[in-house]
Every structure is written in C-alpha cells, then in structure tokens.
Design a protein around this motif. Structure first.
Motif, PDB file in Angstrom:
ATOM      1  N   ASP A 159       0.789  -1.115   0.002  1.00 46.88           N
ATOM      2  CA  ASP A 159      -0.018   0.063  -0.040  1.00 46.88           C
ATOM      3  C   ASP A 159       1.050   1.200   0.125  1.00 46.88           C
ATOM      4  O   ASP A 159       1.428   1.738   1.060  1.00 46.88           O
ATOM      5  CB  ASP A 159      -0.895  -0.152   1.097  1.00 46.88           C
ATOM      6  N   VAL A 160       1.313   1.775  -1.096  1.00 42.49           N
ATOM      7  CA  VAL A 160       2.404   2.663  -1.423  1.00 42.49           C
ATOM      8  C   VAL A 160       1.568   4.121  -0.829  1.00 42.49           C
ATOM      9  O   VAL A 160       2.448   4.948  -0.174  1.00 42.49           O
ATOM     10  CB  VAL A 160       2.838   2.933  -2.695  1.00 42.49           C
ATOM     11  N   LYS A 161       0.499   4.421  -0.941  1.00 41.29           N
ATOM     12  CA  LYS A 161      -0.133   5.719  -0.556  1.00 41.29           C
ATOM     13  C   LYS A 161      -0.089   5.789   1.019  1.00 41.29           C
ATOM     14  O   LYS A 161       0.341   6.980   1.581  1.00 41.29           O
ATOM     15  CB  LYS A 161      -1.592   5.587  -1.008  1.00 41.29           C
ATOM     16  N   ASN A 162      -0.374   4.781   1.703  1.00 39.92           N
ATOM     17  CA  ASN A 162      -0.252   4.697   3.162  1.00 39.92           C
ATOM     18  C   ASN A 162       1.016   4.841   3.769  1.00 39.92           C
ATOM     19  O   ASN A 162       1.371   5.427   4.853  1.00 39.92           O
ATOM     20  CB  ASN A 162      -1.176   3.651   3.691  1.00 39.92           C
ATOM     21  N   ALA A 163       1.785   4.069   3.017  1.00 43.35           N
ATOM     22  CA  ALA A 163       3.206   3.899   3.667  1.00 43.35           C
ATOM     23  C   ALA A 163       3.794   5.449   3.151  1.00 43.35           C
ATOM     24  O   ALA A 163       4.582   5.878   4.131  1.00 43.35           O
ATOM     25  CB  ALA A 163       3.928   3.027   2.624  1.00 43.35           C
ATOM     26  N   LEU A 164       3.411   6.139   2.167  1.00 41.60           N
ATOM     27  CA  LEU A 164       3.911   7.316   1.681  1.00 41.60           C
ATOM     28  C   LEU A 164       3.455   8.400   3.086  1.00 41.60           C
ATOM     29  O   LEU A 164       3.998   9.242   3.252  1.00 41.60           O
ATOM     30  CB  LEU A 164       3.704   7.874   0.664  1.00 41.60           C
ATOM     31  N   ASP A 165       2.087   8.198   3.255  1.00 37.71           N
ATOM     32  CA  ASP A 165       1.415   9.070   4.321  1.00 37.71           C
ATOM     33  C   ASP A 165       2.197   9.009   5.704  1.00 37.71           C
ATOM     34  O   ASP A 165       2.651   9.904   6.603  1.00 37.71           O
ATOM     35  CB  ASP A 165      -0.041   8.839   4.400  1.00 37.71           C
ATOM     36  N   LEU A 166       2.455   7.813   6.046  1.00 39.73           N
ATOM     37  CA  LEU A 166       3.195   7.605   7.258  1.00 39.73           C
ATOM     38  C   LEU A 166       4.790   8.245   7.118  1.00 39.73           C
ATOM     39  O   LEU A 166       5.131   8.877   8.130  1.00 39.73           O
ATOM     40  CB  LEU A 166       3.388   6.041   7.505  1.00 39.73           C
ATOM     41  N   ALA A 167       5.425   7.857   6.028  1.00 39.06           N
ATOM     42  CA  ALA A 167       6.662   8.328   5.931  1.00 39.06           C
ATOM     43  C   ALA A 167       6.852   9.937   5.991  1.00 39.06           C
ATOM     44  O   ALA A 167       7.704  10.590   6.812  1.00 39.06           O
ATOM     45  CB  ALA A 167       7.404   8.072   4.783  1.00 39.06           C
ATOM     46  N   ALA A 168       5.722  10.520   5.475  1.00 39.44           N
ATOM     47  CA  ALA A 168       5.613  12.134   5.372  1.00 39.44           C
ATOM     48  C   ALA A 168       5.414  12.551   6.773  1.00 39.44           C
ATOM     49  O   ALA A 168       6.199  13.542   7.320  1.00 39.44           O
ATOM     50  CB  ALA A 168       4.609  12.599   4.596  1.00 39.44           C
ATOM     51  N   LEU A 169       4.631  11.998   7.451  1.00 40.28           N
ATOM     52  CA  LEU A 169       4.214  12.435   8.790  1.00 40.28           C
ATOM     53  C   LEU A 169       5.396  12.089   9.957  1.00 40.28           C
ATOM     54  O   LEU A 169       5.747  12.812  10.756  1.00 40.28           O
ATOM     55  CB  LEU A 169       3.088  11.690   9.292  1.00 40.28           C
ATOM     56  N   ALA A 170       6.149  11.080   9.675  1.00 33.14           N
ATOM     57  CA  ALA A 170       7.312  10.615  10.442  1.00 33.14           C
ATOM     58  C   ALA A 170       8.530  11.765  10.160  1.00 33.14           C
ATOM     59  O   ALA A 170       9.093  12.065  10.968  1.00 33.14           O
ATOM     60  CB  ALA A 170       7.733   9.217  10.377  1.00 33.14           C
ATOM     61  N   PHE A 176      12.562  16.836   9.627  1.00 29.39           N
ATOM     62  CA  PHE A 176      13.504  16.501   8.472  1.00 29.39           C
ATOM     63  C   PHE A 176      14.979  16.300   8.752  1.00 29.39           C
ATOM     64  O   PHE A 176      15.700  16.599   7.697  1.00 29.39           O
ATOM     65  CB  PHE A 176      12.909  17.599   7.469  1.00 29.39           C
ATOM     66  N   LYS A 177      15.135  15.989   9.872  1.00 32.92           N
ATOM     67  CA  LYS A 177      16.683  15.631   9.972  1.00 32.92           C
ATOM     68  C   LYS A 177      16.727  14.152   9.930  1.00 32.92           C
ATOM     69  O   LYS A 177      18.284  13.568   9.847  1.00 32.92           O
ATOM     70  CB  LYS A 177      17.166  16.076  11.466  1.00 32.92           C
ATOM     71  N   ASP A 178      16.035  13.042   9.630  1.00 32.30           N
ATOM     72  CA  ASP A 178      16.362  11.629   9.614  1.00 32.30           C
ATOM     73  C   ASP A 178      16.434  11.406   8.113  1.00 32.30           C
ATOM     74  O   ASP A 178      15.282  11.522   7.413  1.00 32.30           O
ATOM     75  CB  ASP A 178      15.161  11.253  10.345  1.00 32.30           C
ATOM     76  N   TRP A 179      17.818  10.752   7.731  1.00 29.83           N
ATOM     77  CA  TRP A 179      17.844  10.530   6.241  1.00 29.83           C
ATOM     78  C   TRP A 179      17.228   9.450   5.977  1.00 29.83           C
ATOM     79  O   TRP A 179      16.698   9.142   4.707  1.00 29.83           O
ATOM     80  CB  TRP A 179      19.383  10.322   6.110  1.00 29.83           C
ATOM     81  N   TRP A 180      16.873   8.353   6.955  1.00 30.71           N
ATOM     82  CA  TRP A 180      16.188   7.100   6.600  1.00 30.71           C
ATOM     83  C   TRP A 180      14.725   7.338   6.185  1.00 30.71           C
ATOM     84  O   TRP A 180      14.472   6.697   5.057  1.00 30.71           O
ATOM     85  CB  TRP A 180      16.251   6.439   7.824  1.00 30.71           C
ATOM     86  N   TRP A 181      13.994   8.356   6.757  1.00 29.77           N
ATOM     87  CA  TRP A 181      12.655   8.819   6.252  1.00 29.77           C
ATOM     88  C   TRP A 181      12.793   9.181   4.846  1.00 29.77           C
ATOM     89  O   TRP A 181      11.886   8.976   3.945  1.00 29.77           O
ATOM     90  CB  TRP A 181      11.983   9.623   7.096  1.00 29.77           C
ATOM     91  N   LYS A 182      13.751   9.905   4.592  1.00 31.64           N
ATOM     92  CA  LYS A 182      13.739  10.705   3.189  1.00 31.64           C
ATOM     93  C   LYS A 182      13.901   9.674   2.073  1.00 31.64           C
ATOM     94  O   LYS A 182      13.378   9.637   1.024  1.00 31.64           O
ATOM     95  CB  LYS A 182      14.932  11.670   3.265  1.00 31.64           C
ATOM     96  N   VAL A 183      14.741   8.489   2.564  1.00 32.84           N
ATOM     97  CA  VAL A 183      15.007   7.402   1.301  1.00 32.84           C
ATOM     98  C   VAL A 183      13.532   6.811   1.277  1.00 32.84           C
ATOM     99  O   VAL A 183      13.297   6.281   0.080  1.00 32.84           O
ATOM    100  CB  VAL A 183      16.045   6.646   1.975  1.00 32.84           C
ATOM    101  N   GLN A 184      12.832   6.486   2.280  1.00 36.45           N
ATOM    102  CA  GLN A 184      11.600   5.802   2.204  1.00 36.45           C
ATOM    103  C   GLN A 184      10.702   6.474   1.260  1.00 36.45           C
ATOM    104  O   GLN A 184       9.994   5.967   0.514  1.00 36.45           O
ATOM    105  CB  GLN A 184      11.093   5.481   3.457  1.00 36.45           C
TER     106      GLN A 184
END
Length: 469
Positions: A159-170, A176-184
């Motif tokens: 479910d790419v849409k929900n995954a993207l929403d979660l990554a954007a909120l996280a 915006f200092k966690d590089w891991w979330w930017k990769v996701q």
C-alpha cells in the motif's frame, strides 16, 4: 538573385515579428520554464532506449544474439532490466507475475512476496493489521515502531499511498533531519512513477548521510529516466567515497553492458572479481563475453568455477555443454546437455537446451538429428523464432521452398529484430526470381544488422538487376 534574397529575408523577419506580437508574456514564460519538455532524440551513447547509440566494443549480431530491445544477450538474468518487461500486450498477458520473471520480486506489479514477511501471513479471521483504522499520526511519533510499520505496509501490504503518508508524517515529526525517512519517501515516489520527486528525496538524504544504498536507489531513478551517463557519474563519485564497493562497480558494469559497450563492461566485471572472487554475476558475464569472443576454452574455466561454487542449474550445464562443444571436448558435451535437460524447470528452458542440441547436430553433420531437435524445441516453446529459422534452412536444403518460406515468415513475425529470417527470405526469393520481394526482405535485414556483408552484396546484385531492367 540579390532581390529575391532580400525579399526572403524580409518575409522571414516579418513572420517572426508577427509571432512575437501574438505571444503574450505568460506563454513565453511557460515555454522557458517548462521543465517537462525534453529532447525527443537522445545524443549518441547517452540512451538505453536506442540500441544503436552504443560505443561498440563487443561481438556483432552475427556472432552474439541480441534481445528485442537491440542489446546483446548477457550472461546473467538480473532485476529491473528491460529484458524482463513485456513489450506487447500479448506478452504481458502470457508473462506470469511470479519470482520466475526477470523483474525483481519487490518491484513486480503483481503480488509482492518477501521471505522476511512469511511470519506476517494474514490469518483466517482477518488481516494482520487493518490499515484503514490506523492512526498514522500517532504511530509517526514513535520512531522505532513507525519504521517497522512502514516496512510492513510498503513490502507486505504493498500500500504505497499509506506508506507515503506515514513516511511524510514521520519525517515531519523528525524535523526533516532523519535521512532514513527521506530514502523511504523516495522509494514511494519511485514506485508511484514520480521520478523527479524521488531524485530530490534521495539527494537530500545523501547530503545528510552518505550511504551506498541511497546511491543505488538514485542510480535506479536516473536509469528509469534514461540518463545512464548521469548514473555512471554518480557511481564513480560514490566509488571515490566508498573505494572498492562491489555493488557500485557492478552497477557501472551493468550500465556499460546495457549501452552495448561490452569491452568496458568486462573490465569493470574483472574489477568486481578483484574485490569479490565469488561474485556469480561477474563470473557469468565474463564467461559469456569470452564465449562470444571466440574463446570457449577460457569461458569454460569461468563456468567450471561457478560449478565449483555450488551453482547447479539448467543454464550452467547448458553453457558448459556449448563451451565443451566449441572447445572440441566432445566427451563432455552430450553429458552436460543431458544434465541440463534433467534440471530444466520449465518448458522454455527445455526448448533452449534442445535448440542448442540442434546446433551440435548441425556441427557434427547429422541433419536428421538437427531436424528432430529443432522440432522438439517448437514442441516445448511454440514461439521460438530461431528454431523456425533453422528449420526453414533445413527445408531449403531438402528443396522444400514453400515450407521454408512459411517457416521464415513465422520467424520474422515472431522476432522482427532478427536479421537472419529476412536475409533467408531474400535469398530464397532471389533464387526463384521474385526480385521485388527479395529486395524488400534484404532492406529489412539491413535495418536489423547494417554491418552484414552478405546482405550488402545481395543488395548490390539486386540493384544491378534493376539497373539492367
């Protein structure tokens, strides 16, 4: 002449002037700032979609067969290449959405399967996690839990849409200092086809944390955008920061191979083996390159090395059989092909082995055995264009022109990128006096393989015939 030139210049000037008056400032700004407008024709040596723009350095199509996209057949089936993507609707319907395709398991368009998520198989009472009821904002504020949840949503539920929403909120919660979330987020954008947005995320992540994985993802984006030179430069910059990193060297070799620059690819594969002498892909590709460069004895060493490493499958024994045959080690040839037939997992692999056995039969002069082998190839795979072509040649030797013509027509319709069926039709038509059909077929052969000497000689003869008429 001078008067006419002045008139022409004036007319052009007036036309430009009128166009400039008609176009408002908004329209001019739109043309200048349209970042989606790209050149329609790539420069030579900078595109993966145009097979004729490569630098060369490898065997010609007369020696090494090419795929439908115009690239030489490589020694290794690898993920995310065009060879795995169906080019027609018919192929798309026929191609199974399984791990047996050339596409990677985690980026095929069907069911996503990952070995690590076997424990999360949905139970009979309902799904493991009901995504529609999740409060993503709450979980985004728990970094450890959020990362595990993202992996589950992205890889298991697809479910790419929900995954993207979660990554954007996280990533917002992490300021915006966690590089891991930017990769996701970049991975989500890549899956959704938003390549420019994915590129920005990966570049931002690289600025914060230099990681090999991020470089590989960014290179995938550039390859999908058909910018292999940019991907090459990225890999080379990565090698400066991570010297001797095998995945980066292998990435450079793959790109050179896809651009038909086989000699450079072989050099980089050798560099891979200097760092990791058990790298299966590098050994297979170097062996394949030696085989098609008329060095079967050296190729045999590489394939034997794979056998010593524990690789035990149909393809390897098939290649060993071919190397033994061309190296004139006939005692091992048939036993290798027998083992390959025994290990074949599907009908396509069986067809490949029977086709190669047909070539062995032609080599030893047993044309009846060759005929039976090519027939068995078509029994296992009815779309095998090369077998149709070779059967047509055998029918021509028997004097059956009509059967040969029908077989060649089938071969050319199944594989229009092959030059052999077109050339054989041209020869057959020229023998029976149908010069027009012969000339048309010779033109198609020349388009498929411009450097074919026999086609050029036939074209020259036909043009002399037409000049006499």
């Amino acid at each position: 002449i001078q008067a006419a030139w002045n008139l022409k210049t004036r007319a052009l000037t007036e036309m430009v002037y009128v166009d400039e008056i008609d176009m408002d400032q908004e329209g001019i700004a739109e043309i200048i700032l349209d970042e989606n407008a790209i050149a329609q024709v790539a420069r030579p040596g900078t595109s993966l979609k145009l097979p004729g723009t490569g630098q060369g350095g490898g065997p010609s199509p007369a020696v090494r067969p090419v795929t439908q996209s115009g690239r030489p057949i490589t020694g290794f089936v690898r993920p995310s290449t065009q060879s795995g993507r169906p080019s027609t609707m018919e192929q798309a319907i026929r191609t199974p959405r399984t791990a047996l395709t050339a596409r990677p398991i985690t980026s095929a368009s069907g069911g996503y399967v990952r070995p690590g998520t076997a424990s999360m198989i949905t139970n009979p009472d309902g799904p493991f996690i009901n995504l529609s009821r999740l409060n993503l904002t709450k979980y985004a504020q728990k970094p450890k839990l959020a990362k595990a949840l993202f992996e589950y949503i992205f890889h298991h539920e697809n479910d790419v849409k929900n995954a993207l929403d979660l990554a954007a909120l996280a990533t917002e919660y992490a300021q915006f200092k966690d590089w891991w979330w930017k990769v996701q987020i970049g991975k989500c954008y890549y899956r959704l086809g938003l390549y420019r947005e994915a590129e920005k995320q990966f570049q931002s992540a690289l600025k914060q944390q230099d990681m090999v994985d991020t470089i590989l993802y960014l290179a995938k984006v550039y390859l999908r955008l058909d910018q292999p030179v940019t991907a090459l430069n990225l890999f080379k910059q990565g090698l400066e920061r991570f010297p001797g990193e095998v995945t980066l060297i292998c990435g450079i070799a793959r790109i050179y191979e896809e651009m038909n620059n086989i000699s450079s690819a072989a050099e980089y594969y050798k560099d891979v083996l200097k760092q990791d002498n058990t790298h299966v892909e590098a050994i297979a590709c170097i062996g394949s390159n030696h085989f098609y460069s008329d060095q079967p004895e050296i190729a045999l060493r590489f394939y034997r090395r794979l056998l010593q490493m524990g690789v035990y499958n149909c393809q390897l024994f098939n290649n060993l059989g071919l190397c033994c045959f061309y190296a004139q080690q006939y005692d091992m040839t048939l036993s290798s092909f027998e083992r390959a037939l025994f290990l074949a997992e599907n009908e396509e692999e069986t067809a490949d082995v029977w086709y190669n056995l047909g070539h062995v039969a032609v080599g030893i002069g047993d044309l009846n055995l060759a005929y039976q082998c090519f027939k068995l190839t078509l029994v296992n795979n009815n779309d095998y264009a090369e077998a149709y072509n070779n059967l047509a040649v055998l029918e021509m030797r028997k004097g059956h022109s009509e059967q040969a013509r029908a077989l060649l027509q089938t071969a050319s319709s199944l594989a229009p990128h092959m030059y052999e069926p077109h050339f054989n039709v041209a020869i057959l038509s020229e023998k029976v006096g149908d010069l027009q059909r012969s000339y048309t077929a010779a033109q198609k052969s020349e388009e498929a393989f411009p450097g074919h000497v026999d086609t050029q000689q036939l074209m020259k003869q036909l043009k002399e015939h037409f000049a006499m008429l």
